[in-house]
Design a protein around this motif. Structure first.
Motif, PDB file in Angstrom:
ATOM      1  N   LEU A   9      -8.700  28.152 -32.946  1.00  9.05           N
ATOM      2  CA  LEU A   9      -7.955  28.152 -33.752  1.00  9.05           C
ATOM      3  C   LEU A   9      -8.466  26.921 -34.066  1.00  9.05           C
ATOM      4  CD1 LEU A   9      -4.556  29.439 -32.464  1.00  9.05           C
ATOM      5  CD2 LEU A   9      -5.510  30.680 -34.283  1.00  9.05           C
ATOM      6  N   CYS A  11      -5.941  23.804 -36.211  1.00  9.21           N
ATOM      7  CA  CYS A  11      -5.128  22.927 -36.207  1.00  9.21           C
ATOM      8  C   CYS A  11      -5.150  21.930 -36.941  1.00  9.21           C
ATOM      9  CB  CYS A  11      -3.956  22.289 -34.729  1.00  9.21           C
ATOM     10  SG  CYS A  11      -4.304  23.731 -33.360  1.00  9.21           S
ATOM     11  N   TYR A  16      -8.492  21.574 -31.817  1.00 12.77           N
ATOM     12  CA  TYR A  16      -9.194  23.021 -31.777  1.00 12.77           C
ATOM     13  C   TYR A  16      -8.384  24.018 -30.313  1.00 12.77           C
ATOM     14  CZ  TYR A  16     -12.344  22.588 -35.743  1.00 12.77           C
ATOM     15  OH  TYR A  16     -13.300  22.641 -36.262  1.00 12.77           O
ATOM     16  N   TYR A  17      -7.410  25.426 -30.952  1.00 16.52           N
ATOM     17  CA  TYR A  17      -7.112  25.450 -29.319  1.00 16.52           C
ATOM     18  C   TYR A  17      -8.097  27.267 -28.744  1.00 16.52           C
ATOM     19  CZ  TYR A  17      -4.101  28.343 -27.036  1.00 16.52           C
ATOM     20  OH  TYR A  17      -3.210  29.188 -25.985  1.00 16.52           O
ATOM     21  N   HIS A  31       1.704  32.085 -32.808  1.00 13.32           N
ATOM     22  CA  HIS A  31       1.161  30.417 -32.917  1.00 13.32           C
ATOM     23  C   HIS A  31       1.267  30.129 -34.548  1.00 13.32           C
ATOM     24  CE1 HIS A  31      -1.691  29.750 -29.636  1.00 13.32           C
ATOM     25  NE2 HIS A  31      -2.406  30.996 -29.846  1.00 13.32           N
ATOM     26  N   GLN A  32       1.414  30.223 -35.330  1.00 15.45           N
ATOM     27  CA  GLN A  32       1.982  30.174 -36.954  1.00 15.45           C
ATOM     28  C   GLN A  32       3.091  30.332 -36.634  1.00 15.45           C
ATOM     29  OE1 GLN A  32      -0.182  28.786 -38.390  1.00 15.45           O
ATOM     30  NE2 GLN A  32      -0.719  30.160 -39.901  1.00 15.45           N
ATOM     31  N   TYR A  40       0.402  24.702 -27.197  1.00 19.45           N
ATOM     32  CA  TYR A  40      -0.576  23.191 -27.881  1.00 19.45           C
ATOM     33  C   TYR A  40      -0.282  22.874 -28.829  1.00 19.45           C
ATOM     34  CZ  TYR A  40      -4.334  20.968 -28.720  1.00 19.45           C
ATOM     35  OH  TYR A  40      -4.848  19.567 -28.932  1.00 19.45           O
ATOM     36  N   THR A  41      -0.091  24.937 -29.834  1.00 21.22           N
ATOM     37  CA  THR A  41      -0.278  24.436 -31.359  1.00 21.22           C
ATOM     38  C   THR A  41       0.898  24.455 -32.066  1.00 21.22           C
ATOM     39  OG1 THR A  41       0.158  27.602 -30.850  1.00 21.22           O
ATOM     40  CG2 THR A  41      -1.643  26.587 -31.012  1.00 21.22           C
ATOM     41  N   ARG A  44       1.232  21.910 -33.980  1.00 25.93           N
ATOM     42  CA  ARG A  44       0.327  21.349 -34.588  1.00 25.93           C
ATOM     43  C   ARG A  44       0.062  22.225 -35.568  1.00 25.93           C
ATOM     44  NH1 ARG A  44       0.024  19.734 -29.979  1.00 25.93           N
ATOM     45  NH2 ARG A  44      -1.586  17.718 -29.670  1.00 25.93           N
ATOM     46  N   ARG A  45       1.341  23.146 -36.380  1.00 26.60           N
ATOM     47  CA  ARG A  45       0.557  24.285 -36.633  1.00 26.60           C
ATOM     48  C   ARG A  45       0.477  23.678 -39.181  1.00 26.60           C
ATOM     49  NH1 ARG A  45       5.852  26.968 -36.377  1.00 26.60           N
ATOM     50  NH2 ARG A  45       6.767  24.975 -35.923  1.00 26.60           N
ATOM     51  N   VAL A  47      -2.056  26.533 -38.351  1.00 26.83           N
ATOM     52  CA  VAL A  47      -2.666  26.558 -37.891  1.00 26.83           C
ATOM     53  C   VAL A  47      -4.311  27.667 -38.760  1.00 26.83           C
ATOM     54  CG1 VAL A  47      -2.289  25.929 -35.514  1.00 26.83           C
ATOM     55  CG2 VAL A  47      -2.452  28.676 -36.267  1.00 26.83           C
TER      56      VAL A  47
END
Length: 70
Positions: A9, A11, A16-17, A31-32, A40-41, A44-45, A47
């Motif tokens: 992904l 971010c 990156y994840y 994640h979203q 982690y994400t 940082r959304r 993604v």
């Protein structure tokens, strides 16, 4: 028998994840949506799914993920 996915992904902060899952759509939605505040994400959304590779064997998927992570 499951199908496994190694995914990357991007971010919103251009980091990156990399992860592994057996349900890519569900995991991406997690994640979203920010389902896990400690992930982690989370901060940082949004993604973007940049890459995914499909595997029939979880061991191969794990090895590939570790290789990507270095």
């Amino acid at each position: 028998m499951y199908t496994y996915y190694v995914y990357i992904l991007r971010c919103k902060d251009d980091t990156y994840y990399t992860g592994i899952t057996n349900d890519l759509v569900e995991r991406f939605q997690q994640h979203q949506s920010g389902q896990n505040r400690n992930s982690y994400t989370f901060k940082r959304r949004p993604v973007v799914l940049e890459y995914c590779k499909e595997f029939d064997d979880v061991i191969h998927a794990i090895r590939f993920e570790k290789k990507l992570k270095g």
